[in-house]
Design a protein around this motif. Structure first.
Motif, PDB file in Angstrom:
ATOM      1  N   GLU A 106       0.841  -1.196   0.000  1.00  0.00           N
ATOM      2  CA  GLU A 106       0.000   0.000   0.000  1.00  0.00           C
ATOM      3  C   GLU A 106       0.881   1.254   0.000  1.00  0.00           C
ATOM      4  N   HIS A 107       0.280   2.362  -0.357  1.00  0.00           N
ATOM      5  CA  HIS A 107       1.054   3.584  -0.524  1.00  0.00           C
ATOM      6  C   HIS A 107       1.487   4.248   0.773  1.00  0.00           C
ATOM      7  N   ASP A 108       1.097   3.726   1.900  1.00  0.00           N
ATOM      8  CA  ASP A 108       1.712   4.221   3.128  1.00  0.00           C
ATOM      9  C   ASP A 108       3.075   3.566   3.352  1.00  0.00           C
ATOM     10  N   GLU A 109       3.427   2.599   2.489  1.00  0.00           N
ATOM     11  CA  GLU A 109       4.734   1.941   2.568  1.00  0.00           C
ATOM     12  C   GLU A 109       5.640   2.375   1.403  1.00  0.00           C
ATOM     13  N   THR A 110       5.099   2.417   0.218  1.00  0.00           N
ATOM     14  CA  THR A 110       5.862   2.797  -0.973  1.00  0.00           C
ATOM     15  C   THR A 110       4.906   3.363  -2.007  1.00  0.00           C
ATOM     16  N   VAL A 111       5.335   4.401  -2.706  1.00  0.00           N
ATOM     17  CA  VAL A 111       4.434   5.041  -3.668  1.00  0.00           C
ATOM     18  C   VAL A 111       4.839   4.789  -5.118  1.00  0.00           C
ATOM     19  N   ALA A 112       6.027   4.236  -5.349  1.00  0.00           N
ATOM     20  CA  ALA A 112       6.467   3.937  -6.719  1.00  0.00           C
ATOM     21  C   ALA A 112       7.530   2.849  -6.645  1.00  0.00           C
ATOM     22  N   VAL A 113       7.117   1.608  -6.834  1.00  0.00           N
ATOM     23  CA  VAL A 113       8.022   0.478  -6.631  1.00  0.00           C
ATOM     24  C   VAL A 113       9.020   0.352  -7.787  1.00  0.00           C
ATOM     25  N   ILE A 114      10.242  -0.043  -7.437  1.00  0.00           N
ATOM     26  CA  ILE A 114      11.280  -0.299  -8.450  1.00  0.00           C
ATOM     27  C   ILE A 114      12.115  -1.493  -7.992  1.00  0.00           C
ATOM     28  N   GLY A 115      12.386  -2.419  -8.906  1.00  0.00           N
ATOM     29  CA  GLY A 115      13.317  -3.523  -8.630  1.00  0.00           C
ATOM     30  C   GLY A 115      14.615  -3.211  -9.332  1.00  0.00           C
ATOM     31  N   GLY A 116      15.645  -3.817  -8.955  1.00  0.00           N
ATOM     32  CA  GLY A 116      15.757  -4.811  -7.943  1.00  0.00           C
ATOM     33  C   GLY A 116      16.462  -6.031  -8.533  1.00  0.00           C
ATOM     34  N   TYR A 117      17.308  -6.663  -7.749  1.00  0.00           N
ATOM     35  CA  TYR A 117      18.031  -7.871  -8.137  1.00  0.00           C
ATOM     36  C   TYR A 117      18.128  -8.803  -6.936  1.00  0.00           C
ATOM     37  N   LEU A 118      18.596 -10.003  -7.195  1.00  0.00           N
ATOM     38  CA  LEU A 118      18.857 -10.971  -6.136  1.00  0.00           C
ATOM     39  C   LEU A 118      20.247 -10.720  -5.557  1.00  0.00           C
ATOM     40  N   ILE A 119      20.335 -10.685  -4.235  1.00  0.00           N
ATOM     41  CA  ILE A 119      21.612 -10.471  -3.553  1.00  0.00           C
ATOM     42  C   ILE A 119      22.388 -11.797  -3.526  1.00  0.00           C
ATOM     43  N   PRO A 120      23.677 -11.810  -3.926  1.00  0.00           N
ATOM     44  CA  PRO A 120      24.408 -13.076  -4.078  1.00  0.00           C
ATOM     45  C   PRO A 120      24.886 -13.709  -2.783  1.00  0.00           C
ATOM     46  N   ASP A 121      25.127 -12.912  -1.744  1.00  0.00           N
ATOM     47  CA  ASP A 121      25.639 -13.485  -0.497  1.00  0.00           C
ATOM     48  C   ASP A 121      25.343 -12.546   0.662  1.00  0.00           C
ATOM     49  N   GLY A 122      25.855 -12.903   1.851  1.00  0.00           N
ATOM     50  CA  GLY A 122      25.629 -12.074   3.022  1.00  0.00           C
ATOM     51  C   GLY A 122      24.270 -12.332   3.658  1.00  0.00           C
ATOM     52  N   PRO A 123      23.834 -11.465   4.559  1.00  0.00           N
ATOM     53  CA  PRO A 123      22.580 -11.681   5.308  1.00  0.00           C
ATOM     54  C   PRO A 123      21.327 -11.663   4.430  1.00  0.00           C
ATOM     55  N   LEU A 124      21.428 -11.120   3.227  1.00  0.00           N
ATOM     56  CA  LEU A 124      20.285 -11.110   2.303  1.00  0.00           C
ATOM     57  C   LEU A 124      20.495 -12.057   1.128  1.00  0.00           C
ATOM     58  N   LYS A 125      21.335 -13.039   1.295  1.00  0.00           N
ATOM     59  CA  LYS A 125      21.637 -13.973   0.216  1.00  0.00           C
ATOM     60  C   LYS A 125      20.357 -14.607  -0.350  1.00  0.00           C
ATOM     61  N   GLY A 126      20.231 -14.536  -1.661  1.00  0.00           N
ATOM     62  CA  GLY A 126      19.087 -15.132  -2.333  1.00  0.00           C
ATOM     63  C   GLY A 126      17.818 -14.315  -2.284  1.00  0.00           C
ATOM     64  N   LYS A 127      17.840 -13.202  -1.553  1.00  0.00           N
ATOM     65  CA  LYS A 127      16.647 -12.364  -1.435  1.00  0.00           C
ATOM     66  C   LYS A 127      16.607 -11.340  -2.582  1.00  0.00           C
ATOM     67  N   PHE A 128      15.389 -11.013  -2.982  1.00  0.00           N
ATOM     68  CA  PHE A 128      15.178  -9.991  -3.997  1.00  0.00           C
ATOM     69  C   PHE A 128      15.069  -8.635  -3.311  1.00  0.00           C
ATOM     70  N   VAL A 129      15.932  -7.696  -3.675  1.00  0.00           N
ATOM     71  CA  VAL A 129      15.881  -6.360  -3.087  1.00  0.00           C
ATOM     72  C   VAL A 129      15.197  -5.414  -4.062  1.00  0.00           C
ATOM     73  N   PHE A 130      14.381  -4.538  -3.502  1.00  0.00           N
ATOM     74  CA  PHE A 130      13.681  -3.542  -4.302  1.00  0.00           C
ATOM     75  C   PHE A 130      13.423  -2.329  -3.428  1.00  0.00           C
ATOM     76  N   GLY A 131      12.749  -1.308  -3.952  1.00  0.00           N
ATOM     77  CA  GLY A 131      12.582  -0.110  -3.144  1.00  0.00           C
ATOM     78  C   GLY A 131      11.532   0.837  -3.674  1.00  0.00           C
ATOM     79  N   ASP A 132      11.461   1.997  -3.023  1.00  0.00           N
ATOM     80  CA  ASP A 132      10.522   3.053  -3.371  1.00  0.00           C
ATOM     81  C   ASP A 132      11.295   4.170  -4.068  1.00  0.00           C
ATOM     82  N   ILE A 133      10.910   4.502  -5.282  1.00  0.00           N
ATOM     83  CA  ILE A 133      11.657   5.472  -6.087  1.00  0.00           C
ATOM     84  C   ILE A 133      11.790   6.825  -5.383  1.00  0.00           C
ATOM     85  N   PRO A 134      10.689   7.463  -4.945  1.00  0.00           N
ATOM     86  CA  PRO A 134      10.851   8.804  -4.370  1.00  0.00           C
ATOM     87  C   PRO A 134      11.619   8.840  -3.054  1.00  0.00           C
TER      88      PRO A 134
END
Length: 557
Positions: A460-488
């Motif tokens: 919902e837009h109280d969390e993000t107003v314009a979604v953008i991806g994003g890639y899979l993280i190769p290692d570390g604490p986010l290994k295998g996770k898809f990271v994405f974010g809010d453009i603005p």
């Protein structure tokens, strides 16, 4: 791009105006006929994607606005809304808190604002206030902070292509397949190669395509690029860029009753020497598509990185194309085409084929509507408002991020031939494309008859107003996770796309010089304009248009 929850100044001003004591405003606004005509043209160019004078659209009905708010305040807000927010102007602060986003400064000349005000002042009827707005707290579960913080280090800086933020307008950074060469775009210029972390101009698209325009901003200019998987032997790569409406005959258009604001052009470039650092070679236009606004056009070009020679998908070009702003202009049928049109779709073509509509590309036999009477063979899936990023997970499953209208952002798992809901659905909610875009409704009992494939993830837009991806993280604490974010805002999220059911979304943060910092603080701007990039070693990068800087995510100690 988006309905842009980066609303125009006018939309923000109106919402506050309802609380003001009634006065006689706008007496100083010129009623000169020539200025009103100029204002109408400027409004259509810069404002009409979000506003009209009959009903609420992306922004509110603007009829009667200049008779409700001080003219000087409207003008100042249009010129630089951020300065008012920084000055703690009560009205500006109230608007910022409501929409959680600032608005870019007016892209034209300051004197043009007087003409726009003259045009607005011709509308006297006051809009009817919205009642029963159903677009808040639709998703009760809030995103939790994972506590994970990853370090960033400054990797590269693009040259400034403007004197005000955004200083550089990158949207994509990826390696040439099979090489270590790293390519990044600036929408205003063309493509750079990062050589020893320094930008070297690889292709000046503006020079080669002088009709190209990158204003009034948003997603215009060089929107995306992709290198053919056989680039090292054939020297072929592809770009998408914008030109003014009517520049040349289009291959795909729509009803004559809707004006063509821009055209998106798909170009194939052939480099004489694939090892060259600067483009020398030839190019040909593959496809030209009419667009009703500056938004929601050809946002993504990509090839399947998991396809091998001999696979049916090898060498096929994926194209993310939005609704072109047509839904906001009340032409819902252009998006809701049931596979018979190309808008609001993920397209898949053979750039080396010749049996497409204009003979300059091919229709893959594996496409769901290929060679079916009355259907658009180019379409892989449809029903997207703005599919700005297409990607595959580690299992080779296709996904796309889709920027929503007023309330819901989506990440979809893509299946051939499926309908993903726009413009009659936003997330898992109903929407009336001929009514208020601010009102969403529960799904009807017979919803299955519509055949909608709903999002893998919705926010919902109280969390993000314009979604953008994003890639899979190769290692570390986010290994295998898809990271994405809010453009603005630059807010960062991650999810395990292979988690059963609807994947859980959590937020994460960054450290710079050993200290935790927000993305807004990192880029010294209230609008981050967040993007992501990746290199040949699968290292993931965070990019911001605000200062044109690229940061490498450090995933291991």
């Amino acid at each position: 791009m988006k309905k842009q929850l980066i609303f125009t100044a006018l939309s923000l001003v109106f919402l506050y105006s309802c609380t003001q004591e009634k006065k006689e405003f706008g007496l100083e606004i010129s009623t000169d006929a020539s200025q009103i005509l100029q204002g109408r043209m400027l409004f259509e160019k810069h404002c009409s994607t979000c506003h009209n004078f009959n009903e609420d659209a992306i922004g509110p009905n603007l009829s009667g606005l200049t008779r409700q708010v001080e003219t000087s305040w409207i003008r100042q807000f249009i010129l630089n809304s951020t300065s008012l927010i920084e000055a703690q102007d009560p009205r500006a602060i109230q608007l910022f808190e409501k929409f959680k986003s600032t608005m870019p400064a007016y892209p034209g000349q300051p004197e043009e604002i007087d003409a726009i005000l003259s045009y607005l002042h011709t509308f006297e009827t006051l809009p009817i206030p919205i009642s029963g707005d159903t677009t808040s707290n639709l998703i009760p579960e809030k995103i939790q902070d994972s506590g994970i913080r990853l370090s960033l280090e400054l990797f590269a800086q693009l040259p400034s292509s403007d004197s005000v933020a955004p200083l550089a307008k990158m949207t994509k950074m990826e390696p040439i397949s099979g090489t270590e060469r790293l390519i990044i775009n600036d929408q205003r210029v063309g493509l750079y190669e990062l050589v020893d972390q320094k930008p070297v101009l690889f292709l000046n698209v503006l020079e080669k395509k002088p009709a190209m325009v990158s204003k009034p901003g948003w997603a215009t200019g060089v929107g995306s690029f992709a290198f053919h998987p056989d680039f090292q032997s054939n020297g072929l790569f592809y770009t998408a860029h914008t030109e003014p409406g009517g520049t040349a005959p289009s291959d795909f258009g729509y009803t004559d009753s809707l004006a063509v604001f821009m055209q998106w052009v798909l170009t194939e470039w052939k480099l004489n020497d694939p090892k060259a650092r600067k483009f020398e070679g030839t190019n040909r236009e593959i496809l030209r598509i009419d667009n009703a606004s500056q938004a929601h056009g050809m946002q993504e070009l990509t090839f399947n990185p998991y396809a091998k020679k001999g696979d049916p998908d090898y060498g096929l070009l994926y194209i993310g194309y939005g609704d072109g702003g047509t839904a906001e202009k009340r032409f819902a049928a252009i998006s809701n085409h049931k596979g018979k049109g190309i808008y609001s779709s993920i397209l898949r073509i053979d750039p080396l084929g010749s049996d497409g509509k204009n003979g300059k590309y091919g229709i893959p036999k594996i496409n769901p509507f290929a060679r079916k009477e009355g259907m658009a063979g180019e379409v892989l899936a449809y029903g997207f408002r703005n599919p700005n990023r297409i990607f595959w997970d580690a299992k080779g499953q296709l996904h796309a991020t889709d920027i929503g209208q007023h309330s819901i952002e989506e990440i979809n798992r893509i299946e051939p031939g499926k309908f993903y809901g726009w413009p009659v659905r936003e997330g898992t909610f109903g929407i009336n494309p001929f009514g208020s875009f601010r009102a969403l409704y529960p799904l009807p009992e017979d919803d299955s008859k519509l055949g909608v494939t709903y999002p893998l993830i919705q926010l919902e837009h109280d969390e993000t107003v314009a979604v953008i991806g994003g890639y899979l993280i190769p290692d570390g604490p986010l290994k295998g996770k898809f990271v994405f974010g809010d453009i603005p805002s630059g807010r960062l999220f991650f999810a395990d796309l292979n988690e059963s059911g609807s994947p859980k979304v959590q937020s994460w943060g960054v450290l710079f010089d050993g200290k935790e910092i927000s993305m807004k603080g990192l880029v010294n701007h209230d609008r981050v304009d967040l993007k992501f990039g990746i290199d040949a070693s699968q290292n993931v990068y965070i990019m911001s248009k605000a200062e044109g800087k690229i940061y490498k995510i450090i995933t291991t100690d």
